[in-house]
Design a protein around this motif. Structure first.
Motif, mmCIF file in Angstrom:
data_model
loop_
_atom_site.group_PDB
_atom_site.id
_atom_site.type_symbol
_atom_site.label_atom_id
_atom_site.label_comp_id
_atom_site.label_asym_id
_atom_site.label_seq_id
_atom_site.Cartn_x
_atom_site.Cartn_y
_atom_site.Cartn_z
ATOM 1 N N THR A 1 0.833 -1.217 0.000
ATOM 2 C CA THR A 1 0.000 0.000 0.000
ATOM 3 C C THR A 1 0.863 1.261 0.000
ATOM 4 O O THR A 1 0.632 2.220 -0.762
ATOM 5 C CB THR A 1 -0.938 -0.004 1.212
ATOM 6 N N LEU A 2 1.884 1.292 0.878
ATOM 7 C CA LEU A 2 2.786 2.447 0.940
ATOM 8 C C LEU A 2 3.557 2.638 -0.365
ATOM 9 O O LEU A 2 3.815 3.757 -0.791
ATOM 10 C CB LEU A 2 3.777 2.277 2.104
ATOM 11 N N LYS A 3 3.892 1.485 -1.015
ATOM 12 C CA LYS A 3 4.618 1.562 -2.275
ATOM 13 C C LYS A 3 3.762 2.238 -3.338
ATOM 14 O O LYS A 3 4.246 3.101 -4.101
ATOM 15 C CB LYS A 3 5.020 0.164 -2.727
ATOM 16 N N LEU A 4 2.484 1.839 -3.353
ATOM 17 C CA LEU A 4 1.585 2.476 -4.308
ATOM 18 C C LEU A 4 1.413 3.964 -3.997
ATOM 19 O O LEU A 4 1.385 4.810 -4.899
ATOM 20 C CB LEU A 4 0.222 1.749 -4.283
ATOM 21 N N GLU A 5 1.265 4.283 -2.695
ATOM 22 C CA GLU A 5 1.137 5.683 -2.315
ATOM 23 C C GLU A 5 2.393 6.491 -2.692
ATOM 24 O O GLU A 5 2.308 7.633 -3.161
ATOM 25 C CB GLU A 5 0.868 5.799 -0.811
ATOM 26 N N LEU A 6 3.569 5.849 -2.483
ATOM 27 C CA LEU A 6 4.822 6.517 -2.817
ATOM 28 C C LEU A 6 4.943 6.762 -4.329
ATOM 29 O O LEU A 6 5.381 7.831 -4.769
ATOM 30 C CB LEU A 6 6.009 5.689 -2.328
ATOM 31 N N ALA A 7 4.530 5.755 -5.107
ATOM 32 C CA ALA A 7 4.562 5.928 -6.565
ATOM 33 C C ALA A 7 3.649 7.073 -6.990
ATOM 34 O O ALA A 7 3.989 7.893 -7.866
ATOM 35 C CB ALA A 7 4.148 4.625 -7.255
ATOM 36 N N GLY A 8 2.460 7.133 -6.353
ATOM 37 C CA GLY A 8 1.558 8.236 -6.668
ATOM 38 C C GLY A 8 2.157 9.583 -6.268
ATOM 39 O O GLY A 8 2.016 10.593 -6.982
ATOM 40 N N THR A 9 2.835 9.571 -5.105
ATOM 41 C CA THR A 9 3.486 10.815 -4.659
ATOM 42 C C THR A 9 4.579 11.237 -5.640
ATOM 43 O O THR A 9 4.737 12.428 -5.960
ATOM 44 C CB THR A 9 4.076 10.629 -3.260
ATOM 45 N N ILE A 10 5.385 10.231 -6.105
ATOM 46 C CA ILE A 10 6.453 10.547 -7.064
ATOM 47 C C ILE A 10 5.866 11.107 -8.357
ATOM 48 O O ILE A 10 6.366 12.090 -8.912
ATOM 49 C CB ILE A 10 7.296 9.292 -7.344
ATOM 50 N N ASP A 11 4.782 10.451 -8.830
ATOM 51 C CA ASP A 11 4.144 10.971 -10.052
ATOM 52 C C ASP A 11 3.616 12.384 -9.830
ATOM 53 O O ASP A 11 3.746 13.259 -10.706
ATOM 54 C CB ASP A 11 2.992 10.034 -10.459
ATOM 55 N N ASN B 1 4.855 15.698 -11.794
ATOM 56 C CA ASN B 1 3.938 16.632 -12.455
ATOM 57 C C ASN B 1 4.139 18.058 -11.933
ATOM 58 O O ASN B 1 4.104 19.029 -12.711
ATOM 59 C CB ASN B 1 2.492 16.194 -12.243
ATOM 60 N N GLN B 2 4.311 18.159 -10.598
ATOM 61 C CA GLN B 2 4.535 19.474 -10.026
ATOM 62 C C GLN B 2 5.827 20.107 -10.559
ATOM 63 O O GLN B 2 5.886 21.307 -10.836
ATOM 64 C CB GLN B 2 4.581 19.402 -8.499
ATOM 65 N N ILE B 3 6.887 19.276 -10.714
ATOM 66 C CA ILE B 3 8.153 19.784 -11.259
ATOM 67 C C ILE B 3 7.945 20.290 -12.682
ATOM 68 O O ILE B 3 8.459 21.340 -13.081
ATOM 69 C CB ILE B 3 9.235 18.680 -11.219
#
Length: 492
Positions: free
Chosen positions: A230-240, A244-246
């Motif tokens: 679950t955290l891995k998926l959340e982290l991937a979403g955070t990275i994406d 996008n923010q960058i």
């Protein structure tokens, strides 16, 4: 009775003899006194003649000295030679004996010595060369001239001292401004350090929380794996999301740089000042810029009509000016070019591309620049012209393509000259240097303009190129003019 008469005769004869003796003695003594008086008279007359000659010689000497000194009542300097000649004639007068001539000659020698000293002093201070006739100076005029020179040097010293004082005050002001910027940077750095300390503290707290969570997750491997996924998926979403923010921030930075570039161009398109007074009789005007704005003499400006708002696109220049006198808040300029059908009026705008009030505009140069169409590079002349108009050339390349300086975001614009013609004599290094500088300008959103636009903005007309065909000039009706000649007024 006879004896008494004889005795009386005898007495009378004796008395007569005595009287004769007394008369002879008196006559002798009288002639002696007459000769003595005659000798004394001759000596007195000779002494009087000598005194007259000496007085005459001293009078001539006094007149000569008065002419040399330049006192009131003295003769002209040109009469000194005539007076010396009269003194020499007096010294050789036949009326004087050898001793008397020696006394007059002594006075003549003194005058000759004074004349030699006078000629030497006047020659060394008149500016005449060896063998040349010096101008007719006197000691009085020489002292007056020296006083004038000393007064001028004193005034020049006062002017330079005031300039040095103003320069020192300006330097102190700039140092104070730089110190304020340094203090601001230090304050920002301190704020960043505080923010970093807070972030470190938050990271430590989060680390503690993660450690506690890890200890709790050790209770069940299956739950831990599930939570890890679950955290891995959340982290991937955070990275994406951060990616996008960058991208958004990068796009905003590009847009912001474009806006800054547009803002700089808009600032550049604003006039530097305006004309407040026109003096047609003196062919001059007054503008509202002065010494407090950093304006100096010999700077050139282009004049635009007061109704013009887009200076970059509007090339209809009414005339050009050259600053000849700078005051605190105003400056006087000589009209170097003016259209008789569209005269310069109060309220018209003045603008130069290489100077902003209190700021030297950074400029880069790339390509081949030929101002007078003689086939030779005029890069040095163009750089001097830009510097004289308040600009600062920060980057350029030589004839071998070696680039000096660099183009960054502070450069106002890049001026492009002619590219080298293709052929066996073309230098590829120059072409590469131009491409490199254009790439730097594009990367830093620096405006690129041609030479003619720069010259127009500086109030200078470039020399037109002359095309030839079969050794015949195609434009014989036009007379070539260099940028220097265009600084003269077109109005006769």
């Amino acid at each position: 009775m006879a004896a008494r008469e004889n005795q009386g005769y005898l007495i009378a004869v004796i008395i007569l003899v005595l009287l004769s003796l007394f008369l002879a003695l008196g006559t002798f003594l009288g002639w002696s006194k007459v000769n003595e008086y005659a000798d004394n008279k001759l000596a007195a007359e000779q002494g009087l003649a000598l005194e007259k000659k000496l007085n005459q010689a001293n009078s001539i000497k006094a007149e000569i000295l008065k002419s040399m000194i330049g006192e009131m009542g003295g003769g002209a300097v040109a009469e000194i030679t005539t007076q010396i000649e009269s003194l020499d004639r007096l010294a050789t007068s036949s009326e004087l004996d050898a001793t008397q001539k020696g006394q007059v000659q002594a006075i003549a020698k003194d005058v000759a010595d004074f004349k030699a000293i006078y000629d030497k002093v006047m020659l060394s201070n008149s500016g005449a060369g060896e063998g040349e006739q010096p101008e007719e100076l006197t000691y009085k005029t020489l002292i007056n001239n020296l006083s004038t020179v000393l007064a001028k040097q004193y005034n020049d010293f006062n002017v330079k001292d005031r300039q040095a004082t103003l320069a020192e005050q300006d330097a102190a002001r700039k140092i104070a401004e730089m110190q304020a910027e340094v203090d601001q940077v230090k304050l920002m750095l301190a704020t960043r350090e505080e923010d970093l300390a807070k972030e470190k503290q938050q990271s430590a707290e989060k680390q503690k929380e993660l450690t506690a969570a890890l200890e709790q997750s050790s209770q069940g491997l299956l739950d831990s794996n599930t939570r890890y996924d679950t955290l891995k998926l959340e982290l991937a979403g955070t990275i994406d999301q951060q990616t996008n923010q960058i991208g958004v921030v990068t796009t905003e930075n590009v847009q912001l740089k474009g806006k800054i570039n547009v803002y700089e161009r808009e600032v550049f398109d604003k006039p530097d000042g305006k004309i407040v007074k026109v003096v047609p009789a003196l062919n001059s005007v007054f503008i509202d810029l002065g010494r407090v704005d950093g304006l100096t003499e010999n700077r050139s400006f282009a004049v635009y009509d007061q109704a013009v708002t887009k200076f970059e696109k509007d090339q209809n220049i009414k005339g050009t000016l050259e600053i000849i006198r700078v005051m605190d808040n105003q400056a006087e300029a000589r009209v170097t070019r003016e259209n008789p059908t569209d005269p310069i009026l109060p309220g018209d705008w003045v603008l130069t591309a290489t100077w902003d009030p209190g700021y030297a505009v950074p400029i880069a140069l790339a390509g081949f620049f030929d101002l007078d169409s003689d086939g030779s590079s005029d890069l040095d002349k163009l750089m001097q012209m830009i510097k004289r108009n308040g600009g600062d050339v920060v980057s350029w390349h030589d004839d071998d393509g070696n680039i000096t300086g660099e183009i960054n975001s502070s450069v106002r614009f890049l001026v492009l000259g002619d590219a080298p013609s293709l052929g066996i004599d073309a230098n590829p290094a120059v072409v590469q240097a131009m491409k490199t500088m254009e790439a730097q300008a594009e990367a830093n959103t620096v405006q690129v303009i041609d030479l003619q636009k720069l010259l127009n903005r500086m109030g200078v007309r470039g020399k037109p190129k002359v095309e030839k065909l079969d050794n015949r000039v195609l434009t014989p009706e036009f007379q070539e003019r260099s940028p220097n000649s265009s600084l003269r007024s077109d109005v006769k």
